[in-house]
Design an enzyme around this catalytic site. Structure first.
Site, PDB file in Angstrom:
ATOM      1  N   ASP A   1      47.684  42.017  46.556  1.00 16.09           N
ATOM      2  CA  ASP A   1      46.422  42.812  46.873  1.00 16.09           C
ATOM      3  C   ASP A   1      46.620  44.115  46.375  1.00 16.09           C
ATOM      4  O   ASP A   1      47.479  44.818  46.492  1.00 16.09           O
ATOM      5  CB  ASP A   1      46.540  43.299  48.279  1.00 16.09           C
TER       6      ASP A   1
ATOM      7  N   ASP B   1      40.564  40.073  49.753  1.00 17.44           N
ATOM      8  CA  ASP B   1      41.059  41.104  48.758  1.00 17.44           C
ATOM      9  C   ASP B   1      42.260  40.931  47.868  1.00 17.44           C
ATOM     10  O   ASP B   1      42.943  41.878  47.449  1.00 17.44           O
ATOM     11  CB  ASP B   1      41.220  42.197  49.525  1.00 17.44           C
ATOM     12  N   ASP B   2      42.713  39.592  47.900  1.00 18.58           N
ATOM     13  CA  ASP B   2      43.961  39.385  47.129  1.00 18.58           C
ATOM     14  C   ASP B   2      43.740  38.782  45.823  1.00 18.58           C
ATOM     15  O   ASP B   2      42.736  37.836  45.489  1.00 18.58           O
ATOM     16  CB  ASP B   2      44.843  38.308  48.016  1.00 18.58           C
TER      17      ASP B   2
ATOM     18  N   TYR C   1      39.927  50.272  47.772  1.00 16.56           N
ATOM     19  CA  TYR C   1      40.585  50.753  48.831  1.00 16.56           C
ATOM     20  C   TYR C   1      42.077  50.267  48.781  1.00 16.56           C
ATOM     21  O   TYR C   1      42.378  48.796  48.640  1.00 16.56           O
ATOM     22  CB  TYR C   1      39.829  50.127  49.931  1.00 16.56           C
TER      23      TYR C   1
ATOM     24  N   GLN D   1      48.428  48.121  47.150  1.00 20.79           N
ATOM     25  CA  GLN D   1      48.713  47.929  48.333  1.00 20.79           C
ATOM     26  C   GLN D   1      50.307  47.190  48.482  1.00 20.79           C
ATOM     27  O   GLN D   1      51.058  47.524  49.181  1.00 20.79           O
ATOM     28  CB  GLN D   1      47.846  47.425  49.212  1.00 20.79           C
TER      29      GLN D   1
ATOM     30  N   GLY E   1      62.901  42.206  37.406  1.00 19.47           N
ATOM     31  CA  GLY E   1      63.537  40.831  36.879  1.00 19.47           C
ATOM     32  C   GLY E   1      62.642  39.718  37.635  1.00 19.47           C
ATOM     33  O   GLY E   1      62.569  38.237  36.936  1.00 19.47           O
ATOM     34  N   ASN E   2      62.300  39.702  38.680  1.00 20.36           N
ATOM     35  CA  ASN E   2      61.579  38.808  39.417  1.00 20.36           C
ATOM     36  C   ASN E   2      60.675  39.319  40.651  1.00 20.36           C
ATOM     37  O   ASN E   2      61.243  40.413  41.067  1.00 20.36           O
ATOM     38  CB  ASN E   2      62.691  38.030  40.117  1.00 20.36           C
TER      39      ASN E   2
ATOM     40  N   TYR F   1      54.426  48.174  58.315  1.00 23.56           N
ATOM     41  CA  TYR F   1      53.040  47.429  58.082  1.00 23.56           C
ATOM     42  C   TYR F   1      52.496  48.007  56.784  1.00 23.56           C
ATOM     43  O   TYR F   1      52.335  49.407  56.845  1.00 23.56           O
ATOM     44  CB  TYR F   1      52.143  47.567  59.304  1.00 23.56           C
TER      45      TYR F   1
ATOM     46  N   LYS G   1      48.911  42.598  54.998  1.00 27.93           N
ATOM     47  CA  LYS G   1      49.406  41.050  55.386  1.00 27.93           C
ATOM     48  C   LYS G   1      49.683  40.353  54.365  1.00 27.93           C
ATOM     49  O   LYS G   1      49.567  40.737  52.932  1.00 27.93           O
ATOM     50  CB  LYS G   1      48.276  40.307  56.274  1.00 27.93           C
TER      51      LYS G   1
ATOM     52  N   ASP H   1      49.163  37.277  53.278  1.00 29.91           N
ATOM     53  CA  ASP H   1      48.273  36.497  52.710  1.00 29.91           C
ATOM     54  C   ASP H   1      48.659  35.529  51.568  1.00 29.91           C
ATOM     55  O   ASP H   1      48.718  35.551  50.352  1.00 29.91           O
ATOM     56  CB  ASP H   1      47.181  37.390  51.899  1.00 29.91           C
TER      57      ASP H   1
ATOM     58  N   ARG I   1      43.947  44.930  61.006  1.00 24.76           N
ATOM     59  CA  ARG I   1      45.478  45.861  60.693  1.00 24.76           C
ATOM     60  C   ARG I   1      46.670  44.860  61.080  1.00 24.76           C
ATOM     61  O   ARG I   1      47.635  45.264  61.410  1.00 24.76           O
ATOM     62  CB  ARG I   1      45.259  46.914  62.007  1.00 24.76           C
TER      63      ARG I   1
HETATM   64  P1  13P Z   1      43.593  53.394  57.117  1.00 25.78           P
HETATM   65  O1  13P Z   1      44.164  53.940  58.190  1.00 25.78           O
HETATM   66  O2  13P Z   1      43.842  53.867  55.770  1.00 25.78           O
HETATM   67  O3  13P Z   1      41.901  53.321  57.414  1.00 25.78           O
HETATM   68  O4  13P Z   1      43.740  51.758  56.937  1.00 25.78           O
HETATM   69  C1  13P Z   1      43.647  50.861  57.917  1.00 25.78           C
HETATM   70  C2  13P Z   1      43.577  49.561  57.750  1.00 25.78           C
HETATM   71  O5  13P Z   1      42.951  49.186  56.967  1.00 25.78           O
HETATM   72  C3  13P Z   1      44.429  48.814  58.263  1.00 25.78           C
HETATM   73  O6  13P Z   1      45.126  47.930  57.339  1.00 25.78           O
HETATM   74  P1  13P Z   2      45.028  42.879  53.907  1.00 22.19           P
HETATM   75  O1  13P Z   2      46.556  42.748  53.939  1.00 22.19           O
HETATM   76  O2  13P Z   2      44.407  41.559  53.503  1.00 22.19           O
HETATM   77  O3  13P Z   2      44.876  43.945  53.025  1.00 22.19           O
HETATM   78  O4  13P Z   2      44.384  43.480  55.162  1.00 22.19           O
HETATM   79  C1  13P Z   2      44.761  44.479  55.780  1.00 22.19           C
HETATM   80  C2  13P Z   2      44.260  44.673  57.309  1.00 22.19           C
HETATM   81  O5  13P Z   2      44.754  45.422  57.697  1.00 22.19           O
HETATM   82  C3  13P Z   2      42.991  44.465  57.498  1.00 22.19           C
HETATM   83  O6  13P Z   2      42.534  44.946  58.628  1.00 22.19           O
HETATM   84 MG    MG Z   3      44.002  44.829  51.634  1.00 24.53          MG
HETATM   85 MG    MG Z   4      44.438  40.613  51.872  1.00 28.48          MG
END
Ligand code: 13P
Ligand code: 13P
Ligand code: MG
Ligand code: MG
Length: 365
Positions: free
Chosen positions: A11, A52-53, A90, A94, A103-104, A228, A231, A233, A265
């Site tokens: 992502d 979003d990946d 956004y 990430q 290297g990997n 965190y 994810k 994904d 989240r």
């Molecule tokens: P923000 O706290 O940057 O809004 O991110 C929350 C979010 O998207 C969870 O992944």
């Molecule tokens: P992603 O891992 O797809 O960026 O999602 C993050 C997230 O917290 C969505 O709420």
């Molecule tokens: Mg994302």
């Molecule tokens: Mg994603």
């Protein structure tokens, strides 16, 4: 001829929020890969997306874990991140956990599924990619494809499949691996792969020939980062037909959506909904989690395709069921089993709240 199929994803920035990838990012990634193809590093390449990946699908003859291929993927993600930053997308960059390539890409944030094999007379492959869920989400689908006769009739009636498959399972917390032989050891295996947050199916092999059947990404971003960041994904490659399950047997598990970890989240359980590439746009409560499946016929390493396999109408009912399950889970709001159990929340968004309140807890007398 020997071909390596590498699927590497990250992502590098979402549009809008975490719901989708911007077409300019995918176009930029394709440009980077095309350049490497022109220079002879790749046989073929496609940049695509799941939610979003950013997904890089590459064929070459350099084998798995190759420095040049991994560096190409890393540099492509860096280029994508630079563009994402410029566009103020956004969460730009990430999933890239470090600044320098070592290297990997393993352990650096991106997810990775790779396999090398002798291309057969006809080589159908399926590539599954998911958004808003964790590594381990492939455990149940892979079990069904390669060990469940109620899913895969070939296990019963195809002599080429009847002896079964070997599963390599990784303990992603203790960094250990173990192999299970199916069907003889399925009860033992299910003890572990039934806990997908810790044990993930990395590879599946055809037992009689040792041929690789499947490879998955098992990288857990939160364990790598210690907190965190987004994810995993994950992605998964599966070879089809002949000594492997038929294309329809490989798709069949996705007709019965089950709950996976991820969603809003990264902290919730929700149904994994099979969708087309175009519909991999998590929306409601940043979800529900999505899976796409691209089908290819390899032709001397060239990617003939993709066919957007889960777009098919035969998955309409699964989508409907997934949306009903999403409704049911959402009813729980901040309560388990919608919200993840506390141990899992340790790696999500909760530790700061727990830390803040820890001194206010008094002993019960
Ligand atoms: P923000 O706290 O940057 O809004 O991110 C929350 C979010 O998207 C969870 O992944
Ligand atoms: P992603 O891992 O797809 O960026 O999602 C993050 C997230 O917290 C969505 O709420
Ligand atoms: Mg994302
Ligand atoms: Mg994603």
């Amino acid at each position: 001829m020997k071909v390596t199929l590498s699927v590497i994803k990250a992502d590098v920035g979402g549009y809008v929020g975490h719901s989708e990838s911007h077409p300019d990012i995918i176009a930029k990634a394709q440009e980077c890969l095309n350049k490497a193809k022109k220079e002879g590093m790749l046989i073929d390449c496609q940049a695509t997306k799941c939610g979003d990946d950013l997904q890089l699908i590459m064929t070459h003859q350099k084998g798995t874990g190759n420095y040049d291929i991994h560096k190409l993927a890393w540099d492509t993600f860096i280029t994508g991140t630079e563009l994402a930053k410029k566009m103020k997308l956004y969460g730009a960059g990430q999933d890239l956990l470090t600044d320098a390539f070592s290297g990997n890409v393993k352990g650096m944030g991106p997810g990775l599924a790779e396999m090398e094999f002798e291309e057969r007379t006809s080589e159908p492959v399926l590539i599954f990619m998911a958004d808003k869920t964790s590594a381990g989400a492939w455990n149940m689908p892979l079990y069904k494809m390669f060990a469940d006769p109620f899913n895969t009739i070939g296990l019963v009636i195809a002599p080429s499949m009847h002896t079964g498959y070997v599963f390599e399972v990784h303990d992603v917390k203790e960094h250990k691996k173990i192999r299970f032989s199916a069907p003889e050891e399925i009860y033992d295996m299910l003890v572990f792969i039934g806990a997908p947050a810790r044990f993930a199916v990395k590879y599946v092999y055809h037992k009689e020939t040792g041929e690789i059947a499947s490879a998955s990404s098992t990288e857990r971003l939160s364990l790598l980062a210690g907190k965190y960041v987004g994810k995993d994904d994950p992605v998964c490659i599966v070879r089809a037909q002949g000594i492997f399950p038929a294309v329809g047997e490989i798709l069949e598990p996705f007709a019965s959506p089950v709950l996976v970890e991820g969603w809003m989240r990264g902290s919730h359980m929700g149904p994994l909904m099979p969708v087309s590439v175009a519909d991999s746009t998590p929306a409601r409560f940043d979800g529900p989690p999505r899976v796409i499946g691209l089908g290819y016929q390899l032709n001397n390493g060239m990617l003939v395709g993709p066919r957007d396999m889960l777009a098919d109408k035969s998955f309409n009912l699964a989508r409907h069921h997934a949306n009903e399950m999403a409704d049911m889970m959402r009813r729980h709001g901040p309560f388990e089993p919608h919200r993840l159990p506390l141990e899992e929340m340790e790696y999500t968004t909760m530790p700061e709240v727990m830390e803040k309140l820890k001194d206010r807890f008094e002993d019960l007398v």
